[in-house]
Each structure stands twice: as structure tokens, then as C-alpha cells.
Design an enzyme around this catalytic site. Structure first.
Site, short mmCIF file in Angstrom:
data_model
loop_
_atom_site.label_atom_id
_atom_site.label_comp_id
_atom_site.label_asym_id
_atom_site.label_seq_id
_atom_site.Cartn_x
_atom_site.Cartn_y
_atom_site.Cartn_z
N SER A 121 0.83 -1.21 0.00
CA SER A 121 0.00 0.00 0.00
C SER A 121 0.86 1.26 0.00
CB SER A 121 -0.89 0.05 1.25
OG SER A 121 -1.66 -1.10 1.37
N HIS A 142 -1.85 -3.31 -6.79
CA HIS A 142 -2.54 -2.91 -5.55
C HIS A 142 -4.03 -3.19 -5.70
CE1 HIS A 142 -4.18 0.17 -2.64
NE2 HIS A 142 -3.45 -0.62 -1.90
N GLU A 154 -4.67 -1.36 -9.12
CA GLU A 154 -3.70 -0.38 -9.61
C GLU A 154 -2.41 -1.13 -9.96
OE1 GLU A 154 -3.91 3.64 -7.41
OE2 GLU A 154 -4.34 2.14 -5.90
N ASN A 192 -5.11 5.38 -2.50
CA ASN A 192 -4.89 5.75 -1.10
C ASN A 192 -4.58 7.23 -0.90
OD1 ASN A 192 -5.57 3.41 0.19
ND2 ASN A 192 -3.51 2.53 0.10
N1 LIG Z 1 -5.94 -4.32 4.47
C1 LIG Z 1 -6.10 -3.54 3.40
O1 LIG Z 1 -7.11 -2.84 3.24
C2 LIG Z 1 -5.07 -3.52 2.30
C3 LIG Z 1 -5.45 -3.06 1.04
C4 LIG Z 1 -4.52 -3.10 0.00
C5 LIG Z 1 -3.23 -3.54 0.26
N2 LIG Z 1 -2.88 -3.96 1.51
C6 LIG Z 1 -1.53 -4.46 1.70
O2 LIG Z 1 -1.58 -5.89 1.62
C7 LIG Z 1 -0.56 -6.46 2.46
C8 LIG Z 1 -1.18 -7.41 3.46
O3 LIG Z 1 -2.11 -6.68 4.23
P1 LIG Z 1 -3.26 -7.43 5.08
O4 LIG Z 1 -4.24 -6.40 5.47
O5 LIG Z 1 -3.71 -8.66 4.37
O6 LIG Z 1 -2.38 -7.86 6.36
P2 LIG Z 1 -2.72 -8.97 7.48
O7 LIG Z 1 -1.97 -8.55 8.68
O8 LIG Z 1 -4.19 -9.22 7.52
O9 LIG Z 1 -2.05 -10.32 6.85
C9 LIG Z 1 -0.67 -10.47 6.63
C10 LIG Z 1 -0.38 -11.96 6.64
O10 LIG Z 1 0.95 -12.16 6.15
C11 LIG Z 1 1.50 -13.24 6.87
N3 LIG Z 1 2.96 -13.18 6.72
C12 LIG Z 1 3.85 -12.40 7.33
N4 LIG Z 1 5.10 -12.61 6.83
C13 LIG Z 1 4.95 -13.56 5.87
C14 LIG Z 1 5.87 -14.18 4.96
N5 LIG Z 1 7.15 -13.89 4.95
N6 LIG Z 1 5.37 -15.11 4.11
C15 LIG Z 1 4.04 -15.41 4.11
N7 LIG Z 1 3.14 -14.85 4.95
C16 LIG Z 1 3.60 -13.93 5.80
C17 LIG Z 1 1.02 -13.05 8.29
O11 LIG Z 1 1.11 -14.26 9.04
C18 LIG Z 1 -0.44 -12.61 8.03
O12 LIG Z 1 -1.31 -13.73 7.98
C19 LIG Z 1 0.18 -5.27 3.10
O13 LIG Z 1 1.27 -4.94 2.30
C20 LIG Z 1 -0.88 -4.16 3.04
O14 LIG Z 1 -0.33 -2.87 3.06
C21 LIG Z 1 -3.78 -3.98 2.54
#
Ligand SMILES: NC(=O)c1ccc[n+]([C@@H]2O[C@H](COP(=O)([O-])OP(=O)(O)OC[C@H]3O[C@@H](n4cnc5c(N)ncnc54)[C@H](O)[C@@H]3O)[C@@H](O)[C@H]2O)c1
Length: 292
Positions: A121, A142, A154, A192
Site C-alpha cells: 500500500s 494494488h 492499480e 490511497n
Molecule cells: N488491508 C487492506 O485494506 C489492504 C489493502 C490493500 C493492500 N494492503 C496491503 O496488503 C498487504 C497485506 O495486508 P493485510 O491487510 O492482508 O495484512 P494482514 O496482517 O491481515 O495479513 C498479513 C499476513 O501475512 C503473513 N505473513 C507475514 N510474513 C509472511 C511471509 N514472509 N510469508 C508469508 N506470509 C507472511 C502473516 O502471518 C499474516 O497472515 C500489506 O502490504 C498491506 O499494506 C492492505
């Protein structure tokens, strides 16, 4: 890239990873969902299965169709299982080193033609790509949250992204039914830059007593045509993620409107992160990350 089913790896079984796995499975891709933590993988798989169970209950698909789609997704905690992947979508913690390490490890496992997609993000696609020996294959993709319900992705190239990888990424995303918007490798991309200050202003409005969470959500849906209100959406996003994204964007862009209001810190301190903890702005009976 052809339209025949691909093998897609998804790194991270959290909110985004499970949502992206749903998208891939529905589009007929063989999907390998990987998480380092067994319990997070299990919750991700429960979210995927729950999504299709609800789709059946809502009459959107038959039970047979749902079973076939569910069978497209396999969970694993062994990175080596991702060896046959044509595409790997990274959705792990928003931490540069964690993301770089993940791509460095994958370099040793998958083919040199495998596309690496990062769902960051706020981090630089170029920075994440530097973890791979082949940064030309890394593209920022994204997804909007909730990924199964929002069509837009994106697409942002890093400095070293090669044109074949960019083109194959657009073709792949369109083949699975996504709409793509090409943007630059800049903090927050397009979405964002608008969404985070807007969500902050909704939280401030709630803190100031302008309305209740229900009335603000209803006003936004009724007047602005959004499919869900800001607090319904934030409960899916996760307050920890909102806090992290907003703070990172503020640090990079230095505009106060990105800084998260104090209520965000209080909710994170209380563990009221949203659907994933069963309580955010609203209360939830289960901690599946989103419904159908
Ligand atoms: N939540 C949102 O609205 C959103 C929207 C777009 C993008 N993102 C991006 O997506 C990514 C994930 O966000 P999220 O909200 O799903 O986070 P989250 O905390 O819900 O999930 C992250 C997961 O990654 C796992 N993890 C950590 N290190 C790891 C590795 N090396 N290999 C495999 N798994 C691993 C963790 O155990 C966890 O289950 C981030 O970069 C975030 O910025 C989030």
C-alpha cells in the site's frame, strides 16, 4: 501469458491474501495460499471457504460450483510448494525487509519467468523488487479491499520492471476479470491518496459527534453511492492496517490530512481492529475477514 488456467501463489493468508485467493479461485486459477503461520493460514482458508458458502446461501452459485471453486485453493506453510507458480502475489506484512526476503527466497524456488506481484500500500515497488535477483519481473499490483468485491487493481512498475512483465501483468489481471489502472511507483498510488484522508475525516467526524457510525455510514452510502460506509470498510481493512498505512503516507508526504486521528490509536491499543478481532466500530459474531 495465455488464458488457460495458471498456477498462482498467494503469500499471506490475511485480509488481502485470502481475498486475492478468492479472486484467483473464482477465475479458475490453481491457487496456492501460503502463510508462515499455521493459524493465519487456517483462518485465511476458512475465509475463502466461508465466502463461497455464503455465495451458495445467497443463491449466487450452486453448491457444486462452490465445491469446484474451493478445490482450486490449497493451503501450505512450505514455500517450496510454490515452485510451479506462473505468478506469485505477495500480500504479507507491510514491511520492506519481510517483502524483500520473501522475493529473495522465491527466486531460489520458482522459474525465472514467474511474475512477482506486490500488493504493497505504501512501500516503494522498486525497493521491494530489489529483494529479487530479477527485479525486472516485479510489478506492483494494488488490489482494492475487499478484493473479491472490488474490481479495480492499480498497476505500478518499479524502476527496473521490464515491459514483458508489465504487459503480462495487465493481460493476466484482465483475464481474471479485473479492471486495471496504471499508476506510478509513488506513496499511496492513486487510490490511497484520496481514500486515507477521506477515512481520517470520517473518523474525525465521528469523534466530534457529527453523527453516529450508523448515520455516517448511511449518509455515505445513500448520498455518495459508495457500496459500504467508511466504518464498515475500515472494519474490513483493519485498524492496525489503517494506522500503519496512514502513518507511513504522512511520513512520506508530510501532509497532516494523512495523519491518523487519535481514535485510531485508542482502537488499536484496545485490540479493536475490526472483523479480524470480532470488534472494531461494529461487533462481529465470527472473525472471518469478510462476507460474500
Ligand atoms: N488491508 C487492506 O485494506 C489492504 C489493502 C490493500 C493492500 N494492503 C496491503 O496488503 C498487504 C497485506 O495486508 P493485510 O491487510 O492482508 O495484512 P494482514 O496482517 O491481515 O495479513 C498479513 C499476513 O501475512 C503473513 N505473513 C507475514 N510474513 C509472511 C511471509 N514472509 N510469508 C508469508 N506470509 C507472511 C502473516 O502471518 C499474516 O497472515 C500489506 O502490504 C498491506 O499494506 C492492505
Amino acid at each position: 501469458m495465455t488464458n488457460t488456467p495458471q498456477t498462482v501463489g498467494v503469500l499471506g493468508g490475511g485480509t488481502m491474501g485470502s481475498g486475492i485467493a478468492i479472486v484467483m479461485a473464482k477465475a479458475g486459477q490453481r491457487t496456492l495460499l501460503f502463510d508462515v503461520k499455521e493459524e493465519n493460514l487456517q483462518r485465511g482458508l476458512d475465509t475463502v471457504h466461508g465466502f463461497f458458502d455464503v455465495s451458495v446461501k445467497k443463491g449466487k452459485m450452486t453448491a457444486d460450483e462452490a465445491e469446484k471453486i474451493k478445490a482450486n485453493v490449497t493451503g501450505t506453510t512450505r514455500l517450496a510448494d510454490l515452485a510451479p507458480c506462473d505468478v506469485v502475489v505477495e500480500a504479507v506484512f507491510e514491511d520492506l525487509q519481510v517483502k524483500k526476503d520473501a522475493f529473495a527466497q522465491l527466486d531460489e524456488i520458482v522459474s525465472p519467468q514467474t511474475l512477482f506481484h506486490t500488493n504493497t500500500s505504501t512501500l516503494s515497488v522498486t525497493g521491494i523488487a530489489s529483494g529479487s535477483k530479477l527485479p525486472g519481473r516485479v510489478v506492483g499490483t494494488h488490489y482494492c479491499n475487499p478484493a473479491p468485491l472490488m474490481n479495480l487493481v492499480e498497476v505500478a512498475d518499479g524502476r527496473h520492471t521490464e515491459s514483458w512483465a508489465h504487459q503480462a501483468t495487465i493481460e493476466f489481471l484482465e483475464s481474471i476479470g479485473k479492471t486495471t489502472v496504471v499508476t506510478q511507483d509513488r506513496p499511496g498510488f492513486i487510490v490511497n491518496r484520496f481514500l486515507i484522508p477521506w477515512e481520517n475525516s470520517c473518523i474525525t467526524a465521528l469523534e466530534n459527534g457529527l453523527g453516529t457510525k450508523e448515520s455516517i455510514d448511511a449518509a455515505v452510502k445513500g448520498a455518495l453511492g459508495h457500496p459500504m460506509g467508511p466504518f464498515e470498510l475500515l472494519d474490513i481493512v483493519g485498524m492496525d492496517i489503517h494506522q500503519q498505512v496512514a502513518t507511513r503516507l504522512y511520513e512520506q508526504l508530510r501532509e497532516p490530512r494523512f495523519y491518523p486521528p487519535a481514535m485510531v490509536d485508542r482502537m488499536v491499543a484496545a485490540g479493536d481492529l475490526g472483523r479480524k478481532t470480532g470488534r472494531g466500530f461494529y461487533d462481529y459474531d465470527d472473525t472471518r475477514l469478510f462476507g460474500s
